[in-house]
Design a protein around this motif. Structure first.
Motif, PDB file in Angstrom:
ATOM      1  N   ILE A  92     -53.469   0.828   9.909  1.00 21.73           N
ATOM      2  CA  ILE A  92     -52.314   1.016   9.040  1.00 21.73           C
ATOM      3  C   ILE A  92     -51.064   0.503   9.759  1.00 21.73           C
ATOM      4  O   ILE A  92     -50.854   0.801  10.937  1.00 21.73           O
ATOM      5  CB  ILE A  92     -52.127   2.508   8.679  1.00 21.73           C
ATOM      6  N   SER A  93     -50.243  -0.262   9.043  1.00 23.80           N
ATOM      7  CA  SER A  93     -49.025  -0.776   9.668  1.00 23.80           C
ATOM      8  C   SER A  93     -48.039   0.358   9.935  1.00 23.80           C
ATOM      9  O   SER A  93     -48.044   1.379   9.251  1.00 23.80           O
ATOM     10  CB  SER A  93     -48.376  -1.861   8.793  1.00 23.80           C
ATOM     11  N   GLN A  94     -47.210   0.146  10.931  1.00 30.38           N
ATOM     12  CA  GLN A  94     -46.189   1.120  11.323  1.00 30.38           C
ATOM     13  C   GLN A  94     -44.824   0.607  10.886  1.00 30.38           C
ATOM     14  O   GLN A  94     -44.546  -0.586  10.958  1.00 30.38           O
ATOM     15  CB  GLN A  94     -46.192   1.338  12.839  1.00 30.38           C
ATOM     16  N   HIS A  95     -43.969   1.537  10.470  1.00 38.65           N
ATOM     17  CA  HIS A  95     -42.611   1.162  10.068  1.00 38.65           C
ATOM     18  C   HIS A  95     -41.654   1.424  11.224  1.00 38.65           C
ATOM     19  O   HIS A  95     -41.691   2.492  11.843  1.00 38.65           O
ATOM     20  CB  HIS A  95     -42.176   1.968   8.836  1.00 38.65           C
ATOM     21  N   PHE A  96     -40.826   0.438  11.509  1.00 35.43           N
ATOM     22  CA  PHE A  96     -39.800   0.548  12.534  1.00 35.43           C
ATOM     23  C   PHE A  96     -38.456   0.201  11.903  1.00 35.43           C
ATOM     24  O   PHE A  96     -38.380  -0.696  11.056  1.00 35.43           O
ATOM     25  CB  PHE A  96     -40.042  -0.440  13.685  1.00 35.43           C
ATOM     26  N   GLN A  97     -37.410   0.897  12.316  1.00 44.16           N
ATOM     27  CA  GLN A  97     -36.060   0.510  11.924  1.00 44.16           C
ATOM     28  C   GLN A  97     -35.294   0.228  13.210  1.00 44.16           C
ATOM     29  O   GLN A  97     -35.232   1.074  14.115  1.00 44.16           O
ATOM     30  CB  GLN A  97     -35.368   1.602  11.119  1.00 44.16           C
ATOM     31  N   ILE A  98     -34.751  -0.963  13.274  1.00 43.18           N
ATOM     32  CA  ILE A  98     -34.044  -1.430  14.462  1.00 43.18           C
ATOM     33  C   ILE A  98     -32.551  -1.505  14.134  1.00 43.18           C
ATOM     34  O   ILE A  98     -32.160  -2.128  13.153  1.00 43.18           O
ATOM     35  CB  ILE A  98     -34.559  -2.810  14.901  1.00 43.18           C
ATOM     36  N   PHE A  99     -31.746  -0.863  14.948  1.00 46.11           N
ATOM     37  CA  PHE A  99     -30.292  -0.938  14.824  1.00 46.11           C
ATOM     38  C   PHE A  99     -29.828  -1.950  15.870  1.00 46.11           C
ATOM     39  O   PHE A  99     -30.178  -1.827  17.042  1.00 46.11           O
ATOM     40  CB  PHE A  99     -29.652   0.426  15.079  1.00 46.11           C
ATOM     41  N   TYR A 100     -29.040  -2.925  15.447  1.00 42.44           N
ATOM     42  CA  TYR A 100     -28.692  -4.017  16.350  1.00 42.44           C
ATOM     43  C   TYR A 100     -27.223  -4.408  16.222  1.00 42.44           C
ATOM     44  O   TYR A 100     -26.517  -4.007  15.305  1.00 42.44           O
ATOM     45  CB  TYR A 100     -29.564  -5.240  16.062  1.00 42.44           C
ATOM     46  N   SER A 101     -26.809  -5.242  17.167  1.00 43.20           N
ATOM     47  CA  SER A 101     -25.532  -5.946  17.060  1.00 43.20           C
ATOM     48  C   SER A 101     -25.733  -7.308  17.722  1.00 43.20           C
ATOM     49  O   SER A 101     -26.696  -7.515  18.461  1.00 43.20           O
ATOM     50  CB  SER A 101     -24.395  -5.170  17.725  1.00 43.20           C
ATOM     51  N   ILE A 102     -24.842  -8.208  17.408  1.00 45.32           N
ATOM     52  CA  ILE A 102     -24.851  -9.515  18.071  1.00 45.32           C
ATOM     53  C   ILE A 102     -23.467  -9.724  18.645  1.00 45.32           C
ATOM     54  O   ILE A 102     -22.466  -9.662  17.931  1.00 45.32           O
ATOM     55  CB  ILE A 102     -25.226 -10.646  17.098  1.00 45.32           C
ATOM     56  N   GLU A 103     -23.437  -9.917  19.962  1.00 43.41           N
ATOM     57  CA  GLU A 103     -22.172 -10.122  20.662  1.00 43.41           C
ATOM     58  C   GLU A 103     -22.320 -11.322  21.580  1.00 43.41           C
ATOM     59  O   GLU A 103     -23.243 -11.367  22.398  1.00 43.41           O
ATOM     60  CB  GLU A 103     -21.812  -8.875  21.468  1.00 43.41           C
ATOM     61  N   ASN A 104     -21.407 -12.268  21.419  1.00 47.27           N
ATOM     62  CA  ASN A 104     -21.465 -13.521  22.173  1.00 47.27           C
ATOM     63  C   ASN A 104     -22.839 -14.140  21.969  1.00 47.27           C
ATOM     64  O   ASN A 104     -23.235 -14.401  20.858  1.00 47.27           O
ATOM     65  CB  ASN A 104     -21.121 -13.291  23.643  1.00 47.27           C
ATOM     66  N   SER A 105     -23.593 -14.355  23.005  1.00 45.79           N
ATOM     67  CA  SER A 105     -24.926 -14.954  22.843  1.00 45.79           C
ATOM     68  C   SER A 105     -26.022 -13.923  23.124  1.00 45.79           C
ATOM     69  O   SER A 105     -27.087 -14.258  23.622  1.00 45.79           O
ATOM     70  CB  SER A 105     -25.079 -16.159  23.768  1.00 45.79           C
ATOM     71  N   PHE A 106     -25.752 -12.653  22.773  1.00 41.29           N
ATOM     72  CA  PHE A 106     -26.732 -11.594  22.994  1.00 41.29           C
ATOM     73  C   PHE A 106     -27.098 -10.890  21.687  1.00 41.29           C
ATOM     74  O   PHE A 106     -26.227 -10.571  20.878  1.00 41.29           O
ATOM     75  CB  PHE A 106     -26.196 -10.544  23.979  1.00 41.29           C
ATOM     76  N   PHE A 107     -28.375 -10.664  21.520  1.00 38.22           N
ATOM     77  CA  PHE A 107     -28.899  -9.809  20.456  1.00 38.22           C
ATOM     78  C   PHE A 107     -29.108  -8.462  21.129  1.00 38.22           C
ATOM     79  O   PHE A 107     -29.861  -8.356  22.094  1.00 38.22           O
ATOM     80  CB  PHE A 107     -30.225 -10.365  19.939  1.00 38.22           C
ATOM     81  N   ILE A 108     -28.427  -7.421  20.654  1.00 38.32           N
ATOM     82  CA  ILE A 108     -28.444  -6.122  21.324  1.00 38.32           C
ATOM     83  C   ILE A 108     -29.164  -5.104  20.449  1.00 38.32           C
ATOM     84  O   ILE A 108     -28.757  -4.857  19.313  1.00 38.32           O
ATOM     85  CB  ILE A 108     -27.016  -5.644  21.639  1.00 38.32           C
ATOM     86  N   VAL A 109     -30.232  -4.544  20.995  1.00 40.27           N
ATOM     87  CA  VAL A 109     -30.962  -3.482  20.310  1.00 40.27           C
ATOM     88  C   VAL A 109     -30.299  -2.170  20.691  1.00 40.27           C
ATOM     89  O   VAL A 109     -30.297  -1.784  21.856  1.00 40.27           O
ATOM     90  CB  VAL A 109     -32.453  -3.468  20.711  1.00 40.27           C
ATOM     91  N   LYS A 110     -29.733  -1.505  19.705  1.00 44.51           N
ATOM     92  CA  LYS A 110     -29.038  -0.238  19.946  1.00 44.51           C
ATOM     93  C   LYS A 110     -30.011   0.944  19.909  1.00 44.51           C
ATOM     94  O   LYS A 110     -29.921   1.857  20.719  1.00 44.51           O
ATOM     95  CB  LYS A 110     -27.956  -0.006  18.890  1.00 44.51           C
TER      96      LYS A 110
END
Length: 106
Positions: free
Chosen positions: A43-61
């Motif tokens: 069974i697939s799992q559900h994930f919710q990812i909170f993020y931001s993008i700053e300069n050249s970074f993808f940030i996982v909060k």
């Protein structure tokens, strides 16, 4: 399966862990909802990812998962936010194939 799901499933890094079933990006709230079928699971799992993008970074909060043991593991690993340089080979390869990713995320 959407185009983004199809293209991301072609990435070797994701293939190593399983198969992306669905992805929904809410750029207003800076969240990504992911249904992922992990190897060895039925069974697939559900994930919710909170993020931001700053300069050249993808940030996982923060990442939220519906399985309690997996959430405990994620909380332990993600004590702080995690920054990924968008110039890393993984992101460069995705951006090569999915040039519209920034338009979707930002």
């Amino acid at each position: 399966m959407g185009v983004l799901t199809f293209l991301l499933n072609r990435q070797p890094t994701l293939k190593r862990f399983g198969e992306l079933q669905d992805i929904q990006i809410d750029k207003k709230n800076k969240t990504i909802d992911v249904d992922f079928l992990l190897k060895g699971e039925s069974i697939s799992q559900h994930f919710q990812i909170f993020y931001s993008i700053e300069n050249s970074f993808f940030i996982v909060k923060k990442i939220i998962c519906e399985k309690e043991w997996m959430q405990a593991s994620l909380d332990f690993i993600l004590k702080k936010e995690i920054k990924f340089s968008l110039t890393l080979p993984f992101f460069e390869k995705i951006l090569e194939n999915v040039s519209f990713l920034f338009d979707i995320l930002i």
